[in-house]
Design an enzyme around this catalytic site. Structure first.
Site, PDB file in Angstrom:
ATOM      1  N   GLU A   1      29.937  52.134  23.114  1.00  0.00           N
ATOM      2  CA  GLU A   1      30.220  53.274  23.967  1.00  0.00           C
ATOM      3  C   GLU A   1      29.208  53.220  25.118  1.00  0.00           C
ATOM      4  O   GLU A   1      28.004  53.114  24.867  1.00  0.00           O
ATOM      5  CB  GLU A   1      30.029  54.576  23.163  1.00  0.00           C
ATOM      6  CG  GLU A   1      30.519  55.748  23.950  1.00  0.00           C
ATOM      7  CD  GLU A   1      30.317  57.094  23.270  1.00  0.00           C
ATOM      8  OE1 GLU A   1      29.994  57.126  22.055  1.00  0.00           O
ATOM      9  OE2 GLU A   1      30.466  58.101  23.979  1.00  0.00           O
TER      10      GLU A   1
ATOM     11  N   LYS B   1      20.497  55.637  20.062  1.00  0.00           N
ATOM     12  CA  LYS B   1      20.560  55.790  21.520  1.00  0.00           C
ATOM     13  C   LYS B   1      20.028  57.151  21.949  1.00  0.00           C
ATOM     14  O   LYS B   1      19.374  57.263  22.972  1.00  0.00           O
ATOM     15  CB  LYS B   1      22.008  55.647  21.985  1.00  0.00           C
ATOM     16  CG  LYS B   1      22.385  54.216  22.294  1.00  0.00           C
ATOM     17  CD  LYS B   1      23.750  54.172  22.951  1.00  0.00           C
ATOM     18  CE  LYS B   1      24.763  53.605  22.015  1.00  0.00           C
ATOM     19  NZ  LYS B   1      26.123  53.547  22.479  1.00  0.00           N
TER      20      LYS B   1
ATOM     21  N   ARG C   1      23.858  48.946   8.775  1.00  0.00           N
ATOM     22  CA  ARG C   1      23.167  48.888  10.066  1.00  0.00           C
ATOM     23  C   ARG C   1      21.841  48.176   9.920  1.00  0.00           C
ATOM     24  O   ARG C   1      21.231  48.192   8.856  1.00  0.00           O
ATOM     25  CB  ARG C   1      22.845  50.309  10.556  1.00  0.00           C
ATOM     26  CG  ARG C   1      24.002  51.164  10.847  1.00  0.00           C
ATOM     27  CD  ARG C   1      23.508  52.582  11.118  1.00  0.00           C
ATOM     28  NE  ARG C   1      22.882  52.692  12.429  1.00  0.00           N
ATOM     29  CZ  ARG C   1      23.557  52.971  13.538  1.00  0.00           C
ATOM     30  NH1 ARG C   1      24.849  53.167  13.510  1.00  0.00           N
ATOM     31  NH2 ARG C   1      22.931  53.060  14.687  1.00  0.00           N
TER      32      ARG C   1
HETATM   33  P1  ATP Z   1      23.554  54.662  18.150  1.00  0.00           P
HETATM   34  O1  ATP Z   1      23.629  55.107  16.729  1.00  0.00           O
HETATM   35  O2  ATP Z   1      22.322  53.972  18.513  1.00  0.00           O
HETATM   36  O3  ATP Z   1      23.913  55.733  19.137  1.00  0.00           O
HETATM   37  P2  ATP Z   1      26.208  53.793  18.160  1.00  0.00           P
HETATM   38  O4  ATP Z   1      26.712  53.288  16.883  1.00  0.00           O
HETATM   39  O5  ATP Z   1      26.616  55.171  18.492  1.00  0.00           O
HETATM   40  O6  ATP Z   1      24.670  53.568  18.246  1.00  0.00           O
HETATM   41  P3  ATP Z   1      28.006  52.263  19.741  1.00  0.00           P
HETATM   42  O7  ATP Z   1      27.986  52.023  21.188  1.00  0.00           O
HETATM   43  O8  ATP Z   1      29.101  53.071  19.185  1.00  0.00           O
HETATM   44  O9  ATP Z   1      26.615  52.904  19.385  1.00  0.00           O
HETATM   45  O10 ATP Z   1      27.874  50.902  18.943  1.00  0.00           O
HETATM   46  C1  ATP Z   1      28.608  49.744  19.213  1.00  0.00           C
HETATM   47  C2  ATP Z   1      28.644  48.913  17.970  1.00  0.00           C
HETATM   48  O11 ATP Z   1      27.318  48.577  17.573  1.00  0.00           O
HETATM   49  C3  ATP Z   1      29.281  49.646  16.823  1.00  0.00           C
HETATM   50  O12 ATP Z   1      30.223  48.787  16.224  1.00  0.00           O
HETATM   51  C4  ATP Z   1      28.149  49.957  15.899  1.00  0.00           C
HETATM   52  O13 ATP Z   1      28.571  49.927  14.568  1.00  0.00           O
HETATM   53  C5  ATP Z   1      27.166  48.824  16.194  1.00  0.00           C
HETATM   54  N1  ATP Z   1      25.788  49.235  15.899  1.00  0.00           N
HETATM   55  C6  ATP Z   1      25.125  50.298  16.403  1.00  0.00           C
HETATM   56  N2  ATP Z   1      23.900  50.389  15.864  1.00  0.00           N
HETATM   57  C7  ATP Z   1      23.770  49.349  14.994  1.00  0.00           C
HETATM   58  C8  ATP Z   1      22.734  48.897  14.113  1.00  0.00           C
HETATM   59  N3  ATP Z   1      21.566  49.543  14.023  1.00  0.00           N
HETATM   60  N4  ATP Z   1      22.967  47.790  13.373  1.00  0.00           N
HETATM   61  C9  ATP Z   1      24.129  47.143  13.468  1.00  0.00           C
HETATM   62  N5  ATP Z   1      25.144  47.518  14.266  1.00  0.00           N
HETATM   63  C10 ATP Z   1      24.981  48.612  15.027  1.00  0.00           C
HETATM   64 MG    MG Z   2      28.975  55.054  17.878  1.00  0.00          MG
END
Ligand code: ATP
Ligand code: MG
Length: 558
Positions: free
Chosen positions: A34, A270, A260
């Site tokens: 995102e 984020k 994760r």
């Molecule tokens: P955050 O929790 O930091 O806001 P998010 O999951 O909301 O991260 P996205 O932009 O939705 O951020 O993530 C894009 C992809 O990265 C998703 O498929 C998510 O599962 C993966 N992702 C995010 N954080 C991690 C992590 N710590 N380890 C592995 N994959 C991750």
């Molecule tokens: Mg997300």
């Protein structure tokens, strides 16, 4: 990419079996960020897993922005994410994709669900919706709007879309099961009204799909075979499958979840990273202390080191916290193998060789890298006046101090053996200059009389030195679990995470160092040229990491 040897993990096993049994005839994955912040090291894991698996099995991986949330998203984030994925060494299939490319299709599918009696326009507000939803132990209650005629819902949906209805007044909801044990199936929201400007579709839409309504269908449109995501989406899978079952989608993706990446001494959210930036605790998203990909890049970490780290962390379904020391190990290992050596004096103190003529210059040579002759040699101008590090001289030694003391000898790295004779002090008594003598027969060999000289110190010649600013970074948080304790992660910031040293003196070639070029400053650590210049326009070098792990064994950093 010829990175570390690959160990197997459950996703590799699944894909191998799918291909063997014919359940899949090709592999298509995607990375779906995102665009509401910069990517962090957790995303690097997801990128490596998705692009890496596709490449490994001869498949393709898409880069797709999940831009369904206009308020928090921005093209600045889109651009940074594209740069980060490329820098990590991956190429996506075709053009960069956007969920917003499919808004028209999603809307048509929403209308389809309404016509089929599987969705309705609901007029409960957010608080009422929560109340009707029930809990894990109690079933929910149906919305009073649940059975409204499809034609009425369709007309209202059209008005929602056109901007006639205020935000929060109505939603489009799926009509599934208010008693489902999985709360995600209790008539979830498919569309919300948002009178917001979208960074790509502008003001064309006044309703935006929920992440849940968009995500699986995006994968179906793109014919993704393996939809890989993190474990928090496991409970959403039945809902994604419900959409796929009830919509005329062109393909049927399958979702697999993994744990994760969590890292000690690090926050990977984020929202929290954004707070660090917005509250000024760091200089920006790409501050070299940030666990963002752009921060790690600016710090001097190579894409290969990051990929190696991700590979070593494996892929599993159980939550764990990886020791930051493991990332640091991978960074150090990579830099040791690849970074050319250079000399830079951090806290300069002048040393005058009283038996070296003032007008005599000599060109000494040293290998750029001791194990890589192909990197060539570097030229080190040698002269009567040199800079050495203040910490390499003491009036009184001690058995642990192998460096310079009055009357003692050391070798100047890549150069001669010298002996300190006397010191000059300023009015306040501080040592400002050391007078020393050089043994001219010791270049590239030990003293002929068998004297043992144990210490080696680094140096640069005064008249050819390059001025530089060094930025010494340390861990951003003091506690291995930054969120523990009363003040939360902001209460755990390490006040010594950045030390700026001005007036450093480097060997001449460093004036020509390219932005991002990495070096080992001998005896000091690994450094990387920063994109920005320091005070007075001098080059800035960021310390990527020290030569040794000073946090192990209960140490407290550098
Ligand atoms: P955050 O929790 O930091 O806001 P998010 O999951 O909301 O991260 P996205 O932009 O939705 O951020 O993530 C894009 C992809 O990265 C998703 O498929 C998510 O599962 C993966 N992702 C995010 N954080 C991690 C992590 N710590 N380890 C592995 N994959 C991750
Ligand atoms: Mg997300």
């Amino acid at each position: 990419m010829s990175d570390a040897p690959k160990v197997s993990h459950f996703l590799r096993t699944i894909i191998r079996e799918d291909l063997a049994t014919g359940r899949a005839t090709r592999v298509a994955t995607r990375f779906p960020p995102e665009p509401n912040g910069y990517l962090h090291i957790g995303h690097a894991k997801s990128i490596c897993v998705n692009f890496g698996l596709a490449a490994e099995f001869g498949g393709l991986c898409n880069l797709r922005f999940d831009d369904t949330n206009p308020e928090t998203e921005d093209t600045e984030y889109v651009d940074s994410i594209i740069e980060d994925v490329r820098w990590l060494g991956f190429a996506w299939d075709g053009a960069v994709r956007f969920a917003s490319d499919y808004f028209t299709q999603f809307y048509a599918w929403a209308q389809h669900l309404v016509r089929e009696g599987r969705a309705f326009v609901c007029e409960l507000d957010a608080a009422q919706m929560r109340e009707y939803r029930g809990t894990l132990t109690e079933p929910g209650r149906p919305s009073p709007w649940r059975d409204r005629p499809a034609a009425e819902s369709l007309a209202l949906l059209e008005r929602m879309r056109g901007g006639d209805i205020p935000e929060g007044r109505m939603t489009l909801r799926a009509r599934i099961d208010m008693a489902a044990p999985n709360l995600n199936l209790r008539d979830p929201v498919l569309y919300r009204i948002r009178h917001a400007h979208h960074h790509r579709t502008g003001d064309a839409w006044h309703i935006y799909p929920s992440y849940d309504f968009a995500h699986g269908q995006e994968d179906a449109i793109e014919q993704i075979t393996h939809s890989i995501c993190t474990l928090e989406f496991e409970d959403h899978r039945p809902l994604y499958d419900w959409f796929i079952d009830n919509l005329p989608v062109p393909s049927r993706p399958r979702q697999y979840e993994f744990a994760r990446l969590n890292l000690s001494y690090t926050v990977t959210s984020k929202r929290k990273l954004k707070q660090l930036v917005e509250d000024g605790h760091v200089e920006g998203w790409d501050d070299p202390r940030m666990p963002t990909i752009s921060g790690l890049r600016r710090r001097g970490v190579s894409p290969a080191a990051l990929r190696d780290f991700v590979e070593r962390t494996g892929v599993s379904r159980s939550e764990s916290v990886v020791d930051l020391g493991m990332l640091e190990f991978c960074i150090r290992d990579d830099l040791d193998k690849h970074a050319p050596r250079a000399m830079c004096v951090l806290r300069p103190l002048k040393l005058v060789l009283t038996n070296w003529p003032a007008d005599r210059r000599e060109e000494l040579h040293a290998p750029a890298h001791p194990q890589k002759p192909e990197l060539g040699v570097r030229m080190l101008p040698f002269a009567r006046e040199l800079w050495i590090d203040r910490e390499d001289f003491r009036m009184e030694g001690g058995k642990d101090f192998k460096r310079l003391v009055p009357g003692g000898e050391v070798r100047l790295r890549n150069s001669y053996v010298i002996r300190a004779e006397s010191v000059q002090r300023d009015a306040s008594g501080e040592i400002v200059e050391i007078h020393a003598s050089v043994d001219p027969d010791t270049l590239g060999r030990n003293p002929a009389d068998g004297r043992k000289v144990k210490g080696v110190i680094h140096w640069v010649a005064v008249d050819s030195a390059v001025d530089g600013e060094l930025r010494l970074y340390d861990r951003l948080f003091r506690d291995a679990q930054p969120d523990s304790g009363e003040g939360g992660f902001l209460g755990n910031l390490n006040p010594d995470s950045l030390v700026v040293l001005g007036g450093c003196k480097a060997e001449p070639a460093l004036a020509r160092a390219a932005v991002g070029e990495r070096f080992q400053f001998e005896r000091e650590g690994y450094f990387c040229r920063d994109p920005r210049a320091g005070a007075g326009g001098v080059p800035v070098f960021n310390r990527t990491i020290g030569l040794r792990d000073t946090w192990a064994d209960g140490g407290k950093g550098h």
